[in-house]
Design an enzyme around this catalytic site. Sequence first.
Site, PDB file in Angstrom:
ATOM      1  N   LYS A  56     -94.972  20.218  36.945  1.00 42.67           N
ATOM      2  CA  LYS A  56     -96.114  19.380  36.559  1.00 42.67           C
ATOM      3  C   LYS A  56     -97.309  19.680  37.491  1.00 42.67           C
ATOM      4  CE  LYS A  56     -92.821  16.170  34.604  1.00 42.67           C
ATOM      5  NZ  LYS A  56     -92.466  14.813  34.238  1.00 42.67           N
ATOM      6  N   HIS A  96     -95.060  18.933  25.782  1.00 43.10           N
ATOM      7  CA  HIS A  96     -94.474  17.933  26.674  1.00 43.10           C
ATOM      8  C   HIS A  96     -95.054  16.556  26.329  1.00 43.10           C
ATOM      9  CE1 HIS A  96     -93.480  15.651  30.256  1.00 43.10           C
ATOM     10  NE2 HIS A  96     -92.539  16.561  30.489  1.00 43.10           N
ATOM     11  N   GLU A 142     -86.368  15.358  25.191  1.00 45.30           N
ATOM     12  CA  GLU A 142     -86.754  14.523  26.331  1.00 45.30           C
ATOM     13  C   GLU A 142     -87.162  13.134  25.840  1.00 45.30           C
ATOM     14  OE1 GLU A 142     -87.972  17.093  29.917  1.00 45.30           O
ATOM     15  OE2 GLU A 142     -89.753  16.809  28.689  1.00 45.30           O
ATOM     16  N   GLY A 168     -89.014  10.595  34.368  1.00 45.03           N
ATOM     17  CA  GLY A 168     -89.555  10.071  35.612  1.00 45.03           C
ATOM     18  C   GLY A 168     -89.201   8.622  35.890  1.00 45.03           C
ATOM     19  N   SER A 203     -84.993  12.586  33.876  1.00 41.27           N
ATOM     20  CA  SER A 203     -84.228  12.045  35.011  1.00 41.27           C
ATOM     21  C   SER A 203     -82.906  12.768  35.268  1.00 41.27           C
ATOM     22  CB  SER A 203     -84.004  10.535  34.847  1.00 41.27           C
ATOM     23  OG  SER A 203     -85.247   9.852  34.873  1.00 41.27           O
TER      24      SER A 203
END
Length: 248
Positions: free
Chosen positions: A11, A93, A163, A169, A208
Site C-alpha cells: 500500500k 483493490h 478480499e 486491516g 488480515s
Amino acid sequence: MRRKLAAGNWKMNGLPADLAEVSALMAAHAAPAIDILICPPATLLAPMASLRGPHALRLGGQDCHAASAGAHTGDISAPMLRAAGADYVILGHSERRAAYGETDAAIAAKAMAAHSAGLIAVICLGETLDQREAGQTLPIVAAQLAASVAQSATAQNTVIAYEPIWAIGTGRVPTLAQITEVHAKLRADLTQRFGAQGAGMRLLYGGSVKPSNAAEIFALPDVDGALVGGASLKAADFGAIISALSAA
Ligand code: PGA
C-alpha cells in the site's frame, strides 16, 4: 497444478530504508518453492528490481491506467510498471474501488492493459459487511468476477484475490467455511467461463492474513495463496506466511 503465490501489498508504505526488509526476506527464502510477490509503492519498484538480482522474487504495481500513455496526471501505465521491473499489478483493490470509484468495467479495461504489457493482473473483489449480513455475498462476488475479469484472462496472466472488505486491516477474518464457500463459487464460475484456463487461475484469500492464521487458511481447497497487507511489511511476518504456504 496451480503454483502457490504469497503476495504482499505494501500500500502507501515504504521508503528506501525499508528495502532492508526485502533483503532479509530474500536471504531467508533464497530458493523458494512458491511464487513470492511484493507490490511496493511505485517509487520502490526500480530499487527493488536492482536489489533482487537473480532472486526469484516477483514485483508488482498496485494499480495501472487503462491507457499506455497520455495526459493523465498522477497516473501510471502498465508499460511503465513493466519497464520498472514489475511482473504483476494489483487491480480493483477495495481501497481503490472505494476511494476512486473504480468500477468493474474500469478494472476490466485495466486488466486488458496489464495483459497487453505482459503483466499478470491480480484482480481483487469482495463484499462489504452489510452485503455479507444481508446474505448477498455470493451474488456480489459473482457479479464482480463476471464484470471485472477481462476476456483476455488466462491461467497464466490472471490471479483472483477474494478480499472481504470487512476483513481488510481489521483483524477480523471470515470463518474457514465462509472462505471455502466463496472460493468454490469463484472456481465454479471461472471454470464455466474459461474452461481449463479458469480451472488453472490462482485464487488468493486476502484480509488480515497473519502468521497465526495462515496455515489453516492455506489448507482450504481452492486457496492458492494470500494477498497480504500489513503483515507483508516485515520480513519476519511475511516470511512466516511464506513458510506456511510452502508447507501447505
Ligand atoms: P491486510 O490487507 O492484510 O492488512 O488486512 C490486505 C489487503 O488489503 O490486501
